[in-house]
Scaffold this active site. Structure first.
Site, mmCIF file in Angstrom:
data_model
loop_
_atom_site.group_PDB
_atom_site.id
_atom_site.type_symbol
_atom_site.label_atom_id
_atom_site.label_comp_id
_atom_site.label_asym_id
_atom_site.label_seq_id
_atom_site.Cartn_x
_atom_site.Cartn_y
_atom_site.Cartn_z
ATOM 1 N N ARG A 131 0.889 -1.427 0.030
ATOM 2 C CA ARG A 131 0.100 -0.027 0.058
ATOM 3 C C ARG A 131 0.684 1.163 0.115
ATOM 4 O O ARG A 131 0.535 2.358 0.456
ATOM 5 C CB ARG A 131 -0.888 0.115 1.180
ATOM 6 C CG ARG A 131 -2.050 -0.895 1.165
ATOM 7 C CD ARG A 131 -3.004 -0.841 -0.056
ATOM 8 N NE ARG A 131 -4.208 -1.443 0.203
ATOM 9 C CZ ARG A 131 -4.347 -2.760 -0.198
ATOM 10 N NH1 ARG A 131 -3.467 -3.567 -0.947
ATOM 11 N NH2 ARG A 131 -5.440 -3.380 -0.113
ATOM 12 N N GLU A 163 -6.317 4.095 5.757
ATOM 13 C CA GLU A 163 -5.806 4.073 4.326
ATOM 14 C C GLU A 163 -6.379 5.225 3.400
ATOM 15 O O GLU A 163 -5.310 5.748 2.467
ATOM 16 C CB GLU A 163 -6.332 2.631 3.851
ATOM 17 C CG GLU A 163 -5.485 2.369 2.489
ATOM 18 C CD GLU A 163 -6.038 1.058 2.072
ATOM 19 O OE1 GLU A 163 -5.251 0.041 2.395
ATOM 20 O OE2 GLU A 163 -7.063 1.012 1.274
ATOM 21 N N SER A 186 -11.204 -1.022 2.503
ATOM 22 C CA SER A 186 -10.570 -1.338 3.894
ATOM 23 C C SER A 186 -10.380 0.483 4.365
ATOM 24 O O SER A 186 -9.655 1.142 3.753
ATOM 25 C CB SER A 186 -8.948 -1.714 3.732
ATOM 26 O OG SER A 186 -9.389 -3.375 2.996
HETATM 27 N N1 EPU Z 1 -11.002 -10.822 9.835
HETATM 28 C C1 EPU Z 1 -11.915 -10.971 10.999
HETATM 29 N N2 EPU Z 1 -13.022 -10.105 11.276
HETATM 30 C C2 EPU Z 1 -13.418 -9.365 10.352
HETATM 31 C C3 EPU Z 1 -12.716 -9.122 9.027
HETATM 32 C C4 EPU Z 1 -11.418 -9.920 8.858
HETATM 33 O O1 EPU Z 1 -11.591 -11.890 11.750
HETATM 34 O O2 EPU Z 1 -14.258 -8.451 10.497
HETATM 35 C C5 EPU Z 1 -9.931 -11.791 9.655
HETATM 36 C C6 EPU Z 1 -10.419 -12.681 8.459
HETATM 37 O O3 EPU Z 1 -10.990 -13.918 9.096
HETATM 38 C C7 EPU Z 1 -9.255 -13.341 7.824
HETATM 39 C C8 EPU Z 1 -8.341 -11.883 7.857
HETATM 40 O O4 EPU Z 1 -8.904 -11.285 8.991
HETATM 41 O O5 EPU Z 1 -8.664 -14.080 8.159
HETATM 42 C C9 EPU Z 1 -8.289 -10.980 6.671
HETATM 43 O O6 EPU Z 1 -9.490 -10.696 6.322
HETATM 44 P P1 EPU Z 1 -9.562 -10.414 4.703
HETATM 45 O O7 EPU Z 1 -9.402 -11.638 3.983
HETATM 46 O O8 EPU Z 1 -11.007 -9.888 4.424
HETATM 47 O O9 EPU Z 1 -8.577 -9.371 4.164
HETATM 48 P P2 EPU Z 1 -8.143 -8.110 4.843
HETATM 49 O O10 EPU Z 1 -6.744 -8.125 5.324
HETATM 50 O O11 EPU Z 1 -9.163 -7.524 5.714
HETATM 51 C C10 EPU Z 1 -6.947 -7.191 2.771
HETATM 52 C C11 EPU Z 1 -6.942 -5.859 2.000
HETATM 53 C C12 EPU Z 1 -8.374 -5.697 0.876
HETATM 54 C C13 EPU Z 1 -8.239 -7.046 -0.017
HETATM 55 C C14 EPU Z 1 -8.379 -8.245 0.906
HETATM 56 C C15 EPU Z 1 -7.977 -9.475 0.304
HETATM 57 C C16 EPU Z 1 -5.781 -4.298 3.214
HETATM 58 C C17 EPU Z 1 -5.817 -2.940 4.124
HETATM 59 N N3 EPU Z 1 -6.918 -4.618 2.636
HETATM 60 O O12 EPU Z 1 -8.029 -7.070 3.632
HETATM 61 O O13 EPU Z 1 -8.434 -4.759 0.274
HETATM 62 O O14 EPU Z 1 -9.545 -6.979 -0.659
HETATM 63 O O15 EPU Z 1 -7.086 -8.281 1.619
HETATM 64 O O16 EPU Z 1 -6.815 -9.861 -0.607
HETATM 65 O O17 EPU Z 1 -4.689 -4.630 2.729
HETATM 66 C C18 EPU Z 1 -8.833 -2.282 0.229
HETATM 67 O O18 EPU Z 1 -7.690 -1.984 0.226
HETATM 68 O O19 EPU Z 1 -9.843 -1.613 0.001
HETATM 69 C C19 EPU Z 1 -9.379 -3.645 0.255
HETATM 70 C C20 EPU Z 1 -10.643 -4.074 0.218
#
Ligand code: EPU
Length: 345
Positions: free
Chosen positions: A174, A341, A245
């Protein structure tokens, strides 16, 4: 159409333009002076005018990663340079030059129609092609920096058009050279390099689950799976305002990670390229009990705690007040600070 063929008539100037439909939070914002940029060579003239009048300024792409105030003072450049063209194709890769104002998702879909797979994991990310390198958009195990050959920009400091190679862009999670030097570069065109050799990238947990038992899905199948996962997990900005995010996943030293993991065995994290550990901010926020919570017009999305939403009639301060509350609580519970972000304009 090639963006080089765009005419370079003066950009259209609108006073007090409503940006309600041009920011995915749906904030009722208004640009004092809005310049619609449809060709790169309009930029030097506009920037001269801005300098002469000593106006504040900013560039707005799709408005999917910004928090807008009620009034954007000075000049707002609406990046609308279109055009996408395959410029070179050899045995190893294909180069595609794309205007900064092209819609990201439509571009990804077009690459698949052209038989140039590689970007399918990044389907359905809102925003424009020009904004993509600035925060090095990433999803489902892929970051766009990997597929960028070069970025064409107007350098506001030297008043020149410059081409930055991928290496000069300093892509990281990012992050990029553009983000590290705010107010300096205006992205006009991005040149992508798509390797001929394609391999499915389905290691990210959500995708692996979709394809369990299926070893070699096609690019189109991955594209559809990513669209499906995103649609289920992330709110549609047309229905409920949001900027994806809201916080970056924090990167912590490995010692801090070990201490946290012992205290919180369920902690979700990923190894980081630099040997540190990236924590899932969504998990941290969820553990603090914020999921689905509401504070006035601002709320935490019920299916993904990393996404803050505008329940309607919200303004920037509503979202920022909730964000501060989340940051304080996560700091108190886990000793981890969360960085916002989207750009606060
Ligand atoms: N999780 C929870 N509770 C929640 C949300 C997430 O426990 O309410 C846990 C999930 O169980 C999972 C982990 O956190 O194991 C990661 O969650 P997720 O796979 O949804 O990905 P993220 O790390 O929350 C990142 C990016 C997203 C991207 C996804 C998929 C960032 C800041 N965000 O989210 O990007 O779509 O991975 O690769 O890096 C964006 O930047 O706007 C965005 C949506």
């Amino acid at each position: 159409m090639n963006s080089d063929q765009n005419t370079s008539a003066s950009p259209k100037l609108t006073l007090n333009l409503s940006l309600k439909d041009r920011n995915t939070f749906g904030f009722d914002a208004c640009a004092e002076l809005a310049y619609e940029i449809t060709a790169a060579d309009q930029i030097p003239g506009v920037m001269n005018e801005i300098a002469e009048k000593q106006l504040t300024w900013r560039v707005l792409g799709g408005g999917s990663n910004v928090i807008l105030p009620k009034v954007l003072p000075g000049a707002t450049l609406l990046m609308n340079i279109t055009g996408q063209q395959i410029t070179t194709a050899d045995a190893s890769s294909t180069l595609i030059a794309v205007g900064g104002g092209v819609n990201w998702h439509e571009f990804v879909a077009w690459t698949l129609e052209e038989g140039l797979p590689g970007l399918e994991n990044l389907a359905l990310i809102p925003g424009t092609v020009g904004a993509a390198p600035i925060q090095n958009i990433g999803a489902y195990g892929v970051e766009i920096g990997e597929y960028i050959n070069s970025v064409e920009v107007f350098d506001v400091k030297t008043k020149d058009f410059v081409t930055l190679t991928k290496e000069a862009c300093h892509f990281a999670y990012r992050d990029s050279y553009f983000k590290q030097n705010p107010q300096r570069f205006i992205v006009t065109k991005v040149v992508f390099r798509i390797p001929r050799q394609w391999q499915a990238r389905i290691h990210y947990a959500d995708l692996a689950k979709q394809f369990s038992g299926q070893s070699s899905p096609s690019p189109e199948e991955i594209f559809l799976a990513v669209c499906k996962i995103r649609t289920l997990k992330l709110p549609d900005p047309k229905v409920i305002g949001n900027a994806g995010s809201f916080f970056q996943n924090p990167i912590v030293p490995s010692e801090q990670y070990e201490t946290l993991r012992q205290k919180h065995p369920g902690l979700v994290s990923y190894p980081d390229a630099t040997g540190k550990r990236k924590l899932a901010a969504g998990w941290l926020i969820d553990q603090c009990g914020f999921k689905g919570q509401r504070m006035g017009n601002a709320g935490v999305y019920e299916k993904q705690a990393l996404v803050l939403v505008n329940h309607g009639n919200g303004i920037a301060q509503d979202i920022l007040r909730l964000a501060k509350c989340i940051q304080d609580k996560v700091q108190k519970e886990f000793g981890v600070s969360l960085d916002i972000e989207p750009n606060i304009l």
